[in-house]
Design an enzyme around this catalytic site. Structure first.
Site, PDB file in Angstrom:
ATOM      1  CD  GLU A  80      38.904  44.053  49.563  1.00 31.34           C
ATOM      2  OE1 GLU A  80      37.815  44.651  49.645  1.00 31.34           O
ATOM      3  OE2 GLU A  80      38.994  42.818  49.510  1.00 31.34           O
ATOM      4  CG  ASP A 126      33.620  43.936  46.283  1.00 30.25           C
ATOM      5  OD1 ASP A 126      33.646  42.726  45.999  1.00 30.25           O
ATOM      6  OD2 ASP A 126      34.286  44.422  47.220  1.00 30.25           O
ATOM      7  CG  HIS A 157      31.625  38.846  45.920  1.00 25.51           C
ATOM      8  ND1 HIS A 157      32.383  37.735  46.239  1.00 25.51           N
ATOM      9  CD2 HIS A 157      32.520  39.864  45.789  1.00 25.51           C
ATOM     10  CE1 HIS A 157      33.662  38.066  46.309  1.00 25.51           C
ATOM     11  NE2 HIS A 157      33.769  39.367  46.044  1.00 25.51           N
ATOM     12  CG  HIS A 204      39.003  38.750  46.653  1.00 28.20           C
ATOM     13  ND1 HIS A 204      38.392  37.823  45.844  1.00 28.20           N
ATOM     14  CD2 HIS A 204      38.058  39.696  46.926  1.00 28.20           C
ATOM     15  CE1 HIS A 204      37.138  38.187  45.622  1.00 28.20           C
ATOM     16  NE2 HIS A 204      36.911  39.332  46.263  1.00 28.20           N
ATOM     17  CG  HIS A 233      35.810  41.906  41.997  1.00 28.36           C
ATOM     18  ND1 HIS A 233      37.032  41.335  42.288  1.00 28.36           N
ATOM     19  CD2 HIS A 233      35.124  41.935  43.164  1.00 28.36           C
ATOM     20  CE1 HIS A 233      37.085  41.038  43.575  1.00 28.36           C
ATOM     21  NE2 HIS A 233      35.918  41.408  44.132  1.00 28.36           N
ATOM     22  CG  HIS A 241      39.608  44.407  45.891  1.00 23.63           C
ATOM     23  ND1 HIS A 241      38.586  45.336  45.852  1.00 23.63           N
ATOM     24  CD2 HIS A 241      39.025  43.225  46.219  1.00 23.63           C
ATOM     25  CE1 HIS A 241      37.434  44.733  46.161  1.00 23.63           C
ATOM     26  NE2 HIS A 241      37.683  43.455  46.374  1.00 23.63           N
TER      27      HIS A 241
END
Length: 383
Positions: free
Chosen positions: A225, A303, A25, A222, A23, A246
């Site tokens: 979270e 992340d 980005h 997602h 995970h 998450h």
């Protein structure tokens, strides 16, 4: 090239040097130097002129809420989006970054539409109209990732993101997953502002995930979270997700949590991120501690390391020093990450064999591939 360069650079905390990250980005992992370079080259105004100034403006040191965190992208994405050279370069430099962190396999995610400037409505980042479609964005990122894999020895695959606030983009995301599923793309994701009421069930997202299921495209979402356990339930029941991005608030619904444990659902945990986005309150027990205690299936991930001023080691350090994580737990969670990756089964077995050997563990369920590694026959992607 010998064994992966990334794996040889061992984590300062875990000492493993063979991490799996699921995970992270792409647009949250750009080098500040690259942002400044393209801002100047393209005449795009930025809020700072030096790397340190830019880090301090983009980066976070204290918790914000999720929308506040997402607003950070407005500062720098206009310098990168809509530029072929920049899009390919950030993908290539991402692999270099992960090699330095000791990562052996990584799945990186991004929204093709947020990097495009043609055939995308509304136009992201108030860019002028150009000629780079979401389709070409995926092609360019694939090129950068594949060249990075070749040069830095990190196996890398990608996940394409639907955005909660733009359900009209999602059917095209599913089509791009189908088109490029043999050129790094291994899955689909739903990202963005989870606090948008009902966004999990917007018809564009549901249709995209139905198409993914129909075509054997792997799925993550997602959820849980900033949102409640109900968002996780929607991701599982309505979007048929295979992993949860998450997922911290899942533990607030004991029945749901028990069901996901029984089904071996994988949670993509990002501890340092959860602190800075305000998704976890430090005066409470972090969900990852519960996951550890219950021997749940989860991984540790960065992340958005650009914004969180972090590396993967930051998350290992946080869990080791503040939450009592051990070497054995780090090994267990990385093996679970490999098992829960979106790789084809044969490549997954190769990855697991590497980890068992690197960790000095018995080759449980790793088959003949471990024997070939022990005999010195490396998988093709490590040569």
């Amino acid at each position: 090239m010998g064994y992966t360069q990334g794996a040889n650079q061992k984590s300062q905390v875990s000492g493993l040097g063979w991490q799996v990250e699921l995970h992270v980005h792409l647009d949250g992992s750009i080098k500040p130097e690259t942002i400044l370079y393209y801002g100047r080259k393209r005449g795009v105004p930025l809020p700072a002129d030096t790397v340190e100034e830019l880090k301090n403006i983009i980066g976070m040191d204290k918790p914000l809420n999720l929308p506040g965190f997402l607003a950070k992208f407005n500062y720098y994405m206009p310098a990168i989006a809509g530029c072929r050279e920049a899009i390919k370069r950030i993908a290539y430099e991402f692999v270099e970054m992960k090699a330095k962190e000791g990562v052996v396999y990584v799945e990186v995610r991004y929204s093709p539409h947020l990097l495009a400037n043609y055939k995308v409505e509304p136009m992201p980042w108030n860019q002028p109209k150009g000629d780079i479609t979401p389709d070409e964005v995926v092609y360019l990122v694939n090129q950068g990732l594949q060249e990075g894999e070749r040069d830095f020895g990190v196996k890398v695959r990608s996940i394409l993101c639907c955005m909660r606030h733009q359900p009209s983009w999602s059917p095209e995301v599913a089509e791009l997953c189908k088109k490029y599923q043999h050129q790094t793309v291994v899955g689909i994701d739903l990202a963005g502002d989870e606090t948008i009421e009902g966004s999990s069930l917007f018809s564009g997202h549901v249709k995209a995930y139905e198409e993914a299921v129909k075509n054997g495209i792997h799925r993550t979402v997602h959820a849980g979270e900033a949102g409640t356990a109900e968002r996780v339930k929607e991701a599982v029941d309505n979007l048929k997700t295979e992993r949860v991005g998450h997922g911290y608030h899942t533990v607030e619904d004991e029945a749901l949590y028990k069901r996901l444990l029984e089904n071996n659902m994988h949670f993509e945990v990002c501890p340092w991120s959860s602190y800075l986005t305000g998704s976890w309150k430090p005066d409470t027990e972090h969900a990852v501690v519960r996951f550890k205690r219950d021997q749940a299936n989860y991984s540790l991930n960065t992340d958005d390391p650009l914004i969180f001023k972090s590396t993967l080691d930051t998350d290992y350090q946080m869990t080791k020093q503040k939450m009592g994580f051990t070497e054995e737990e780090f090994k267990r969670l990385n093996i679970n990450a490999a098992k829960s990756s979106f790789l084809p089964e044969d490549e997954k077995r190769e990855l697991l064999a590497l980890l068992y050997k690197a960790y000095g563990m018995p080759p449980v369920a790793s088959g003949g591939m471990l024997l070939s590694v022990l005999l010195g026959h490396r998988p093709a992607w490590l040569v």
